[in-house]
Design an enzyme around this catalytic site. Structure first.
Site, PDB file in Angstrom:
ATOM      1  N   ARG A  88       0.844  -1.205   0.000  1.00 38.20           N
ATOM      2  CA  ARG A  88       0.000   0.000   0.000  1.00 38.20           C
ATOM      3  C   ARG A  88       0.876   1.251   0.000  1.00 38.20           C
ATOM      4  O   ARG A  88       0.674   2.160  -0.811  1.00 38.20           O
ATOM      5  CB  ARG A  88      -0.923   0.022   1.237  1.00 38.20           C
TER       6      ARG A  88
ATOM      7  N   HIS B  97      -7.162   1.533  12.596  1.00 37.55           N
ATOM      8  CA  HIS B  97      -6.534   1.273  11.298  1.00 37.55           C
ATOM      9  C   HIS B  97      -7.310   0.210  10.527  1.00 37.55           C
ATOM     10  O   HIS B  97      -8.120  -0.520  11.102  1.00 37.55           O
ATOM     11  CB  HIS B  97      -5.081   0.790  11.471  1.00 37.55           C
TER      12      HIS B  97
ATOM     13  N   THR C  94       2.329   5.233  15.519  1.00 37.88           N
ATOM     14  CA  THR C  94       1.891   6.590  15.885  1.00 37.88           C
ATOM     15  C   THR C  94       1.416   6.632  17.331  1.00 37.88           C
ATOM     16  O   THR C  94       1.747   7.561  18.084  1.00 37.88           O
ATOM     17  CB  THR C  94       0.724   7.022  14.976  1.00 37.88           C
TER      18      THR C  94
ATOM     19  N   LYS D 287      -3.704  -4.261   8.931  1.00 34.21           N
ATOM     20  CA  LYS D 287      -2.553  -3.867   9.769  1.00 34.21           C
ATOM     21  C   LYS D 287      -2.144  -4.996  10.716  1.00 34.21           C
ATOM     22  O   LYS D 287      -3.005  -5.605  11.362  1.00 34.21           O
ATOM     23  CB  LYS D 287      -2.876  -2.589  10.556  1.00 34.21           C
TER      24      LYS D 287
ATOM     25  N   ASN E 107       5.209   7.775  12.096  1.00 35.32           N
ATOM     26  CA  ASN E 107       4.254   8.509  11.264  1.00 35.32           C
ATOM     27  C   ASN E 107       4.990   9.687  10.648  1.00 35.32           C
ATOM     28  O   ASN E 107       5.612  10.466  11.354  1.00 35.32           O
ATOM     29  CB  ASN E 107       3.062   8.991  12.103  1.00 35.32           C
TER      30      ASN E 107
ATOM     31  N   GLU F   5      11.472  -5.506  -4.608  1.00 31.26           N
ATOM     32  CA  GLU F   5      10.486  -6.424  -4.031  1.00 31.26           C
ATOM     33  C   GLU F   5      11.230  -7.669  -3.571  1.00 31.26           C
ATOM     34  O   GLU F   5      12.391  -7.869  -3.909  1.00 31.26           O
ATOM     35  CB  GLU F   5       9.392  -6.790  -5.040  1.00 31.26           C
TER      36      GLU F   5
HETATM   37  N1  LIG Z   1       5.615   5.843   9.247  1.00 34.28           N
HETATM   38  C1  LIG Z   1       4.495   6.088   8.551  1.00 34.28           C
HETATM   39  O1  LIG Z   1       4.153   7.258   8.274  1.00 34.28           O
HETATM   40  C2  LIG Z   1       3.687   4.954   8.063  1.00 34.28           C
HETATM   41  C3  LIG Z   1       4.089   3.678   8.325  1.00 34.28           C
HETATM   42  N2  LIG Z   1       3.437   2.622   7.794  1.00 34.28           N
HETATM   43  C4  LIG Z   1       4.041   1.329   8.039  1.00 34.28           C
HETATM   44  O2  LIG Z   1       4.646   0.874   6.829  1.00 34.28           O
HETATM   45  C5  LIG Z   1       4.662  -0.556   6.805  1.00 34.28           C
HETATM   46  C6  LIG Z   1       4.029  -1.063   5.504  1.00 34.28           C
HETATM   47  O3  LIG Z   1       2.670  -0.725   5.488  1.00 34.28           O
HETATM   48  P1  LIG Z   1       1.745  -1.110   4.231  1.00 34.28           P
HETATM   49  O4  LIG Z   1       2.302  -0.515   3.001  1.00 34.28           O
HETATM   50  O5  LIG Z   1       0.363  -0.796   4.621  1.00 34.28           O
HETATM   51  O6  LIG Z   1       1.937  -2.694   4.219  1.00 34.28           O
HETATM   52  P2  LIG Z   1       1.810  -3.716   2.986  1.00 34.28           P
HETATM   53  O7  LIG Z   1       1.654  -5.061   3.605  1.00 34.28           O
HETATM   54  O8  LIG Z   1       0.791  -3.225   2.023  1.00 34.28           O
HETATM   55  O9  LIG Z   1       3.238  -3.626   2.273  1.00 34.28           O
HETATM   56  C7  LIG Z   1       4.423  -4.121   2.838  1.00 34.28           C
HETATM   57  C8  LIG Z   1       5.426  -4.349   1.720  1.00 34.28           C
HETATM   58  O10 LIG Z   1       6.645  -4.776   2.307  1.00 34.28           O
HETATM   59  C9  LIG Z   1       7.044  -6.011   1.714  1.00 34.28           C
HETATM   60  N3  LIG Z   1       7.700  -6.879   2.687  1.00 34.28           N
HETATM   61  C10 LIG Z   1       7.178  -7.345   3.845  1.00 34.28           C
HETATM   62  N4  LIG Z   1       8.050  -8.159   4.457  1.00 34.28           N
HETATM   63  C11 LIG Z   1       9.149  -8.190   3.670  1.00 34.28           C
HETATM   64  C12 LIG Z   1      10.397  -8.853   3.768  1.00 34.28           C
HETATM   65  N5  LIG Z   1      10.694  -9.622   4.835  1.00 34.28           N
HETATM   66  N6  LIG Z   1      11.296  -8.666   2.770  1.00 34.28           N
HETATM   67  C13 LIG Z   1      11.010  -7.866   1.728  1.00 34.28           C
HETATM   68  N7  LIG Z   1       9.834  -7.219   1.575  1.00 34.28           N
HETATM   69  C14 LIG Z   1       8.917  -7.383   2.542  1.00 34.28           C
HETATM   70  C15 LIG Z   1       5.735  -6.664   1.265  1.00 34.28           C
HETATM   71  O11 LIG Z   1       5.998  -7.635   0.267  1.00 34.28           O
HETATM   72  P3  LIG Z   1       5.042  -8.938   0.184  1.00 34.28           P
HETATM   73  O12 LIG Z   1       3.735  -8.397  -0.330  1.00 34.28           O
HETATM   74  O13 LIG Z   1       5.757  -9.829  -0.755  1.00 34.28           O
HETATM   75  O14 LIG Z   1       4.946  -9.474   1.588  1.00 34.28           O
HETATM   76  C16 LIG Z   1       4.987  -5.442   0.736  1.00 34.28           C
HETATM   77  O15 LIG Z   1       5.404  -5.101  -0.560  1.00 34.28           O
HETATM   78  C17 LIG Z   1       3.929  -1.003   8.083  1.00 34.28           C
HETATM   79  O16 LIG Z   1       4.888  -1.261   9.086  1.00 34.28           O
HETATM   80  C18 LIG Z   1       3.092   0.227   8.441  1.00 34.28           C
HETATM   81  O17 LIG Z   1       2.744   0.297   9.787  1.00 34.28           O
HETATM   82  C19 LIG Z   1       2.348   2.767   7.000  1.00 34.28           C
HETATM   83  C20 LIG Z   1       1.870   4.008   6.720  1.00 34.28           C
HETATM   84  C21 LIG Z   1       2.494   5.211   7.242  1.00 34.28           C
HETATM   85  O1  LIG Z   2      -0.128   0.551   8.942  1.00 36.96           O
HETATM   86  C1  LIG Z   2      -0.601   1.664   8.603  1.00 36.96           C
HETATM   87  O2  LIG Z   2      -1.427   1.777   7.689  1.00 36.96           O
HETATM   88  C2  LIG Z   2      -0.129   2.861   9.306  1.00 36.96           C
HETATM   89  N1  LIG Z   2       0.868   2.715  10.129  1.00 36.96           N
HETATM   90  C3  LIG Z   2       1.502   3.734  10.872  1.00 36.96           C
HETATM   91  C4  LIG Z   2       1.382   3.443  12.344  1.00 36.96           C
HETATM   92  O3  LIG Z   2       1.596   2.286  12.751  1.00 36.96           O
HETATM   93  O4  LIG Z   2       1.112   4.367  13.115  1.00 36.96           O
HETATM   94  C5  LIG Z   2       1.092   5.114  10.461  1.00 36.96           C
HETATM   95  C6  LIG Z   2      -0.289   5.278   9.943  1.00 36.96           C
HETATM   96  O5  LIG Z   2      -1.164   5.439  11.017  1.00 36.96           O
HETATM   97  C7  LIG Z   2      -0.717   4.178   9.002  1.00 36.96           C
END
Ligand SMILES: NC(=O)C1=CN([C@@H]2O[C@H](COP(=O)(O)OP(=O)(O)OC[C@H]3O[C@@H](n4cnc5c(N)ncnc54)[C@H](OP(=O)(O)O)[C@@H]3O)[C@@H](O)[C@H]2O)C=CC1
Ligand SMILES: O=C(O)C1=N[C@H](C(=O)O)C[C@H](O)C1
Length: 269
Positions: A15, A158, A169, A162, A127, A37
């Site tokens: 995402r 969320h 956050t 998740k 975040n 990836e």
């Molecule tokens: N700091 C911030 O502002 C925010 C943080 N987040 C955080 O970002 C992270 C990702 O969220 P989101 O995009 O929703 O999650 P998704 O599950 O949609 O995406 C995660 C991605 O990481 C890849 N991935 C997971 N494990 C591995 C691994 N061991 N090796 C290589 N690639 C890997 C997945 O591949 P595959 O599909 O093959 O598993 C996928 O492409 C979460 O920890 C979330 O909490 C999210 C939004 C905002």
């Molecule tokens: O997993 C998410 O989607 C998000 N993760 C972050 C968190 O763990 O706080 C940031 C945001 O809220 C979206």
């Protein structure tokens, strides 16, 4: 001519990965030079624009992070804790700024980032949005102004995909509240009550997690006292806010001394 930093995005199909790819390609301040990836993913070898269902972007998806990082000035990484640790070592080897949005890292995993941060800039935040980082500052101030007559509870919501709780956050907000109060969060944290818990302990900071549907990210910090309540709230409705913050961090980190930074540093809050 000013140098335009080259950026690699990890977790391309995720995402946040897809939102980051769009944000970087739409920007005139950065170039997308690589997309990573995991091994065996069916996007490997495809053009990332086409894999996302749009026009070709001229960047092929690879499962070789080091090769990609070697072409770049920054890596933006929103994946999973184990992957992020591996990317930190490789980003440091390539002397790339490593922007970490991944949440759910254990204390041990956070400590394990230290060697990489001796060689490269790491910007990590649970975040990356301006609004939440402002809310963190407000939470610290409000907690410092109020005494323990005000019970503090952090409530987050969320989407149902998740995997970690409390959210990154929520933990940032809890840390800020504890800091404002002059206590250690580990000493007062009370997570997800269930059963005969006994009455609430004065001074505790409670955490509660809602998971459902497509909620992007919602956070309340509640200060509840007899006769009145204060609620500080942030509602995210578009993941673009996180991606914009992450790109800002990648650009801000260029030329900075190696070390660990957060979005408060980047945004100058
Ligand atoms: N700091 C911030 O502002 C925010 C943080 N987040 C955080 O970002 C992270 C990702 O969220 P989101 O995009 O929703 O999650 P998704 O599950 O949609 O995406 C995660 C991605 O990481 C890849 N991935 C997971 N494990 C591995 C691994 N061991 N090796 C290589 N690639 C890997 C997945 O591949 P595959 O599909 O093959 O598993 C996928 O492409 C979460 O920890 C979330 O909490 C999210 C939004 C905002
Ligand atoms: O997993 C998410 O989607 C998000 N993760 C972050 C968190 O763990 O706080 C940031 C945001 O809220 C979206």
């Amino acid at each position: 001519m000013t140098h335009i930093p080259g950026i690699v995005i990890t977790g391309a199909s995720g995402r946040m990965g897809q939102m980051l790819i769009k944000t970087v390609t739409d920007s005139d301040q950065a170039r997308l030079v690589g997309v990573v990836e995991r091994q065996g993913h069916d996007w490997i070898g495809q053009d990332v624009g086409e894999a996302m269902g749009g026009p070709a972007l001229g960047v092929l998806i690879t499962d070789d992070p080091l090769e990609a990082f070697a072409q770049a000035q920054a890596v933006i990484d929103f994946t999973a804790p184990e992957a992020t640790l591996e990317f930190a070592a490789l980003a440091a080897q390539a002397r790339c700024v490593h922007v970490i949005g991944t949440t759910g890292m254990s204390d041990e995993q956070i400590v394990a980032l230290e060697p990489a941060s001796r060689h490269a800039v790491i910007v990590r935040a649970g975040n990356m949005s301006l609004g939440v980082n402002l809310l963190v500052q407000l939470t610290k101030k409000v907690a410092a102004a109020l005494d323990e007559d005000f019970d503090i509870e952090v409530i987050e919501g969320h989407h149902h995909h998740k995997v970690d709780a409390p959210s990154g956050t929520a933990l940032m907000l809890g840390e800020a509240a504890a800091e404002g109060r002059g206590v250690k969060l580990a000493d007062v944290s009370d997570r997800g009550r269930d059963g005969i818990t006994g009455a609430r302990k004065r001074g505790d900071i409670g955490f509660h997690a809602i998971r459902g549907g497509d909620i992007v990210g919602e956070h309340d910090v509640l200060f509840a006292a007899p006769g009145e309540r204060i609620v500080l709230r942030h509602l995210a409705t578009d993941r673009a806010i996180f991606a914009r913050g992450a790109l800002k961090a990648a650009l801000w980190g260029q030329g900075k001394a190696p070390g660990q930074y957060d979005m408060v540093d980047v945004l100058g809050l």
